[in-house]
Design a protein around this motif. Structure first.
Motif, PDB file in Angstrom:
ATOM      1  N   ILE A 108       0.817  -1.222   0.000  1.00  7.74           N
ATOM      2  CA  ILE A 108       0.000   0.000   0.000  1.00  7.74           C
ATOM      3  C   ILE A 108       0.852   1.275   0.000  1.00  7.74           C
ATOM      4  O   ILE A 108       0.519   2.240  -0.678  1.00  7.74           O
ATOM      5  N   HIS A 109       1.985   1.260   0.711  1.00  9.85           N
ATOM      6  CA  HIS A 109       2.821   2.468   0.674  1.00  9.85           C
ATOM      7  C   HIS A 109       3.268   2.750  -0.757  1.00  9.85           C
ATOM      8  O   HIS A 109       3.226   3.889  -1.234  1.00  9.85           O
ATOM      9  N   TYR A 110       3.637   1.702  -1.470  1.00  9.67           N
ATOM     10  CA  TYR A 110       4.079   1.857  -2.861  1.00  9.67           C
ATOM     11  C   TYR A 110       2.911   2.237  -3.773  1.00  9.67           C
ATOM     12  O   TYR A 110       2.983   3.214  -4.520  1.00  9.67           O
ATOM     13  N   MET A 111       1.831   1.453  -3.682  1.00 10.39           N
ATOM     14  CA  MET A 111       0.691   1.683  -4.583  1.00 10.39           C
ATOM     15  C   MET A 111       0.094   3.063  -4.401  1.00 10.39           C
ATOM     16  O   MET A 111      -0.487   3.620  -5.332  1.00 10.39           O
ATOM     17  N   SER A 112       0.204   3.601  -3.180  1.00 13.58           N
ATOM     18  CA  SER A 112      -0.393   4.909  -2.913  1.00 13.58           C
ATOM     19  C   SER A 112       0.567   6.044  -3.265  1.00 13.58           C
ATOM     20  O   SER A 112       0.304   7.199  -2.934  1.00 13.58           O
ATOM     21  N   GLY A 113       1.664   5.705  -3.927  1.00 19.90           N
ATOM     22  CA  GLY A 113       2.626   6.740  -4.276  1.00 19.90           C
ATOM     23  C   GLY A 113       3.239   7.393  -3.039  1.00 19.90           C
ATOM     24  O   GLY A 113       3.545   8.584  -3.036  1.00 19.90           O
ATOM     25  N   VAL A 116       0.322   6.645   1.852  1.00 18.23           N
ATOM     26  CA  VAL A 116      -0.290   5.888   2.952  1.00 18.23           C
ATOM     27  C   VAL A 116       0.761   4.979   3.596  1.00 18.23           C
ATOM     28  O   VAL A 116       1.356   4.129   2.923  1.00 18.23           O
ATOM     29  N   GLY A 148       8.342  -4.905   0.049  1.00 15.92           N
ATOM     30  CA  GLY A 148       7.617  -3.978   0.925  1.00 15.92           C
ATOM     31  C   GLY A 148       7.496  -4.416   2.365  1.00 15.92           C
ATOM     32  O   GLY A 148       6.845  -3.735   3.156  1.00 15.92           O
TER      33      GLY A 148
ATOM     34  N   CYS B  88      -2.237   8.651  -6.807  1.00 14.52           N
ATOM     35  CA  CYS B  88      -1.105   7.839  -6.333  1.00 14.52           C
ATOM     36  C   CYS B  88       0.100   7.989  -7.264  1.00 14.52           C
ATOM     37  O   CYS B  88       0.949   7.097  -7.345  1.00 14.52           O
ATOM     38  N   GLN B  89       0.145   9.095  -7.979  1.00 18.35           N
ATOM     39  CA  GLN B  89       1.251   9.401  -8.904  1.00 18.35           C
ATOM     40  C   GLN B  89       1.470   8.315  -9.953  1.00 18.35           C
ATOM     41  O   GLN B  89       2.589   8.103 -10.435  1.00 18.35           O
ATOM     42  N   PHE B  91       1.342   5.112  -9.430  1.00 15.31           N
ATOM     43  CA  PHE B  91       1.884   3.871  -8.863  1.00 15.31           C
ATOM     44  C   PHE B  91       0.777   2.865  -8.551  1.00 15.31           C
ATOM     45  O   PHE B  91       1.042   1.680  -8.419  1.00 15.31           O
ATOM     46  N   GLY B  92      -0.441   3.348  -8.411  1.00 13.36           N
ATOM     47  CA  GLY B  92      -1.539   2.456  -8.023  1.00 13.36           C
ATOM     48  C   GLY B  92      -2.348   1.965  -9.206  1.00 13.36           C
ATOM     49  O   GLY B  92      -2.587   0.777  -9.367  1.00 13.36           O
ATOM     50  N   PHE B  98      -5.906   5.366  -3.569  1.00 12.76           N
ATOM     51  CA  PHE B  98      -5.928   5.615  -2.120  1.00 12.76           C
ATOM     52  C   PHE B  98      -6.008   7.118  -1.879  1.00 12.76           C
ATOM     53  O   PHE B  98      -5.270   7.879  -2.500  1.00 12.76           O
ATOM     54  N   LEU B 100      -6.187   9.189   1.667  1.00 14.48           N
ATOM     55  CA  LEU B 100      -6.349   9.240   3.125  1.00 14.48           C
ATOM     56  C   LEU B 100      -7.263  10.381   3.544  1.00 14.48           C
ATOM     57  O   LEU B 100      -8.016  10.258   4.496  1.00 14.48           O
ATOM     58  N   ASN B 309      10.985   3.988  -5.987  1.00 11.72           N
ATOM     59  CA  ASN B 309      10.587   4.816  -4.838  1.00 11.72           C
ATOM     60  C   ASN B 309       9.465   4.124  -4.070  1.00 11.72           C
ATOM     61  O   ASN B 309       8.740   3.305  -4.628  1.00 11.72           O
ATOM     62  N   TYR B 310       9.312   4.503  -2.818  1.00 13.38           N
ATOM     63  CA  TYR B 310       8.119   4.182  -2.022  1.00 13.38           C
ATOM     64  C   TYR B 310       7.990   2.719  -1.597  1.00 13.38           C
ATOM     65  O   TYR B 310       6.947   2.321  -1.101  1.00 13.38           O
ATOM     66  N   ILE B 311       9.008   1.887  -1.836  1.00 15.93           N
ATOM     67  CA  ILE B 311       8.889   0.503  -1.346  1.00 15.93           C
ATOM     68  C   ILE B 311       8.783   0.562   0.175  1.00 15.93           C
ATOM     69  O   ILE B 311       7.978  -0.125   0.782  1.00 15.93           O
ATOM     70  N   PHE B 312       9.633   1.402   0.764  1.00 18.10           N
ATOM     71  CA  PHE B 312       9.555   1.670   2.211  1.00 18.10           C
ATOM     72  C   PHE B 312       9.500   3.180   2.420  1.00 18.10           C
ATOM     73  O   PHE B 312       9.935   3.940   1.557  1.00 18.10           O
TER      74      PHE B 312
END
Lengths: 339, 318
Positions: A108-113, A116, A148, B88-89, B91-92, B98, B100, B309-312
């Motif tokens: 979700i952190h990745y998918m949400s860019g 999240v 992830g 989500c730029q 990525f989703g 998503f 929030l 990017n954004y994996i973690f």
């Protein structure tokens, strides 16, 4: 070998973890614990003892046997601002809720860019304790394969508390693999660091540690096998074999630098893993070593893991498939002879 | 919320998805696309009943729910078109939006919206507010284990959860009637000490009335609700589905009952809207959504060098 008789706090692994959870829950009201038998029972291995009476049912919630759903609840809880710790009683049960772990929590952190965060700890008891095929698996290699997820696998008693505290404070999801042997083992019998300070502390996720320095063979391992490796190394030291042991502490992130530094020195690598052998931790460590060190400068590379079979029930069968003190010692002697 | 607003919402949703369809043959949307075309009345029926703090967790067929929850249509369409300007730029993508800010999310895995919505519901109850969580599923997901697990927990602890079942009659090709042990999905409610009702999902007024009842039940702390809205999926399961498993007659009859036409006729006969006003709404909505499409098409895709990017969110290099 350490003489631990004088250790004041003769905690076991589960008490060290419960202390970390307790202290972290004291510090942050958003931290909650859910799982089967985590409430009054305090966890079947005792890793959440004292939490229920202190924090109450809302924050320490016994779940029905619905792993798929309560793992998914962790996702919604995290999105609403909570920091859930989800206990999956045995690592073997991860299959029941893997969907939410690898499709939601890990992505979700990745998918949400990056918008999240998933500050979730999934803690679970892994490892062989004589309970045969469906209650003895490690599976950390399976989970480490999936993007992830931080994969934390403590060994020393000190790390049980410190790494759990770090896992709870992490804003990234952590799968925290306890080992049943270590949950029940007490400080005075630990070979690796057995001292657990009462105050809160953290151990950074992603830094390996060397519980034994040596010059002949680099033995890379994790979890309960660190204890076995220390015992074996002490024994072969009598024959003049000087083993350096690396406790990985986490598979993701993987501290390959510490491994490379040691292997450059010893030129011999043994990876011991209580998980299944193929397509797993041992293959990954060895690959990263040969990607970084000219293979011709290495004298020996070996691995010792479960030879791709389910864990059998009978002790006579189990002993030949699960790495143990004897088998690790024999590997070390064989490698020393081969050089 | 009045009928005109519901009608406008339905028409806007329809044109939103029709604009998205433009991106399929051109490969601008290079993966799957699941539209909600034919199912507009259900989301329109939610209008006015949700607070921003309420959570909505949707499915692979999520565009209408996102719009109703207040997600910016331009940023949603950008995401569907895999653009950097997406929520989500890029990525989703269309199955994983998503937001929030609106407590909106979705999952591409059938049945998995419910546990996530339940997690929100648990948090809401814990905080003692009056927010609720909606988990949307289709009829297919009603047969997933999460349905039972989620509703059992929600019922046992009286959590503020609305399970909204958009029963479009098919799980891809399998008619729900062939794989359901009961006449309706909603009648399972009594097993979970939940409120339950099955309604005509083609009329937003009927849906709205039922949503009101369900939401009142939930917000007054009486536990979860199952609202089943029966509708039709006008297109195949996804764009590219040949839909050969439904007969021509069946599809013909289905399209004759287009909820947008039926509702506009209803509003005409009730003299809520004139023919002219209806045409105005249709034209304005079309221009708005195709205007969005034009803007979105001009946007850039995310830079290739950002793929890792954004994996973690925290540093992992030790």
């Amino acid at each position: 070998m350490a003489n631990n008789d004088k250790i004041e706090r003769n905690l076991n692994g589960s008490e060290a973890i419960a202390e970390a959870i307790f202290q972290e829950m004291q510090q942050d009201d958003n931290t909650i614990l859910i799982g089967e038998d985590v409430g009054k029972c305090g966890g079947v291995f005792g890793a959440s003892r004292n939490c229920f009476s202190e924090f109450g049912e809302n924050r320490v919630r016994d779940m029905p046997i619905s792993e798929m759903t309560f793992t998914g609840m962790g996702v919604g809880m995290a999105m609403s601002g909570l920091r859930p710790i989800i206990e999956i009683m045995f690592a073997d049960f991860l299959g029941v809720c893997l969907e939410q772990i690898y499709n939601a929590i890990g992505k979700i952190h990745y998918m949400s860019g990056g918008t999240v965060k998933m500050p979730i700890v999934v803690k679970t008891a892994a490892g062989n304790i004589g309970s045969a095929a469906q209650h003895s698996q490690c599976l950390w290699g399976t989970l480490a394969h999936l993007p992830g997820l931080k994969i934390v696998v403590p060994s020393s008693l000190y790390d049980h508390k410190g790494l759990m505290a770090s896992a709870i404070r992490s804003n990234d999801p952590v799968i925290f693999f306890e080992h049943k042997e270590l949950l029940l083992k007490r400080a005075r019998s630990f070979l690796s660091n057995p001292i657990v300070p009462k105050k809160t502390y953290t151990v950074p996720i992603g830094k390996a540690v060397k519980p034994r320095i040596g010059s002949d063979i680099t033995l890379v391992t994790l979890s309960y096998s660190v204890e076995l490796a220390l015992e074996s190394a002490a024994e072969v030291a009598k024959e003049g074999i000087d083993v350096e042991i690396i406790d990985l502490r986490s598979l993701v992130p993987l501290d390959i630098e510490t491994v490379l530094q040691s292997v450059r020195k010893t030129q011999r690598l043994l990876v011991v893993d209580e998980d299944y052998q193929s397509f797993g931790v041992s293959g990954e460590i060895i690959t990263r070593v040969v990607e970084n060190i000219e293979p011709t400068s290495l004298k020996q590379i070996k691995r010792h893991a479960v030879p791709d079979v389910p864990i059998p029930a009978a002790l006579s069968l189990e002993q030949v498939v699960v790495p143990n003190y004897e088998s690790i010692k024999n590997m070390l002697i064989m490698m020393a002879k081969g050089s | 919320m009045n009928q005109i607003e519901r009608f406008k919402a339905m028409v806007e949703m329809r044109f939103f998805d029709e604009a998205c369809l433009e991106g399929v043959p051109t490969m601008e949307i290079h993966g799957e696309l699941h539209t909600g075309i034919g199912q507009e009345a259900i989301s329109a029926g939610l209008l006015g009943h949700l607070k921003n703090s309420d959570a909505l967790v949707s499915t692979h067929r999520n565009h209408y729910h996102a719009l109703i929850k207040g997600v910016n249509p331009y940023r949603l369409m950008s995401e569907i078109f895999e653009k950097k300007t997406g929520i989500c730029q890029g990525f989703g993508g269309h199955m994983h939006p998503f937001s929030l800010k609106q407590n909106f999310s979705a999952t591409g895995i059938v049945g998995q919206s419910l546990p996530v919505a339940l997690g929100y519901a648990y948090a809401f109850k814990m905080r003692k507010g009056d927010s609720l969580a909606i988990g949307v599923i289709g009829d297919g997901a009603a047969n997933h284990g999460t349905f039972h697990e989620t509703l059992n927990i929600a019922g046992a602890w009286k959590l503020p959860l609305l399970v909204l079942v958009e029963n479009n009659g098919y799980g891809i090709s399998v008619p729900i009637s062939k794989v359901l042990a009961t006449e309706t999905i909603a009648e399972r409610a009594k097993s979970y000490s939940a409120w339950g009702k099955c309604v005509n999902g083609d009329d937003p007024d009927i849906v709205s009335e039922a949503v009101e009842e369900a939401v009142d039940h939930i917000r007054s702390n009486q536990g979860p609700a199952i609202l089943e809205a029966v509708c039709n999926r006008f297109r195949g399961h996804y764009e590219g589905d040949t839909d050969h498993y439904r007969s021509k007659t069946e599809k013909h009859n289905m399209l004759k009952g287009d909820p947008i036409n039926t509702y506009s006729e209803k509003l005409l006969s009730l003299k809520v809207l004139t023919e002219n006003e209806i045409q105005n709404i249709v034209q304005t909505s079309k221009q708005k959504m195709f205007g969005l499409l034009k803007r979105v098409r001009g946007e850039k895709m995310p830079l290739p060098e950002t793929a890792l990017n954004y994996i973690f969110c925290e540093k992992t290099d030790g």
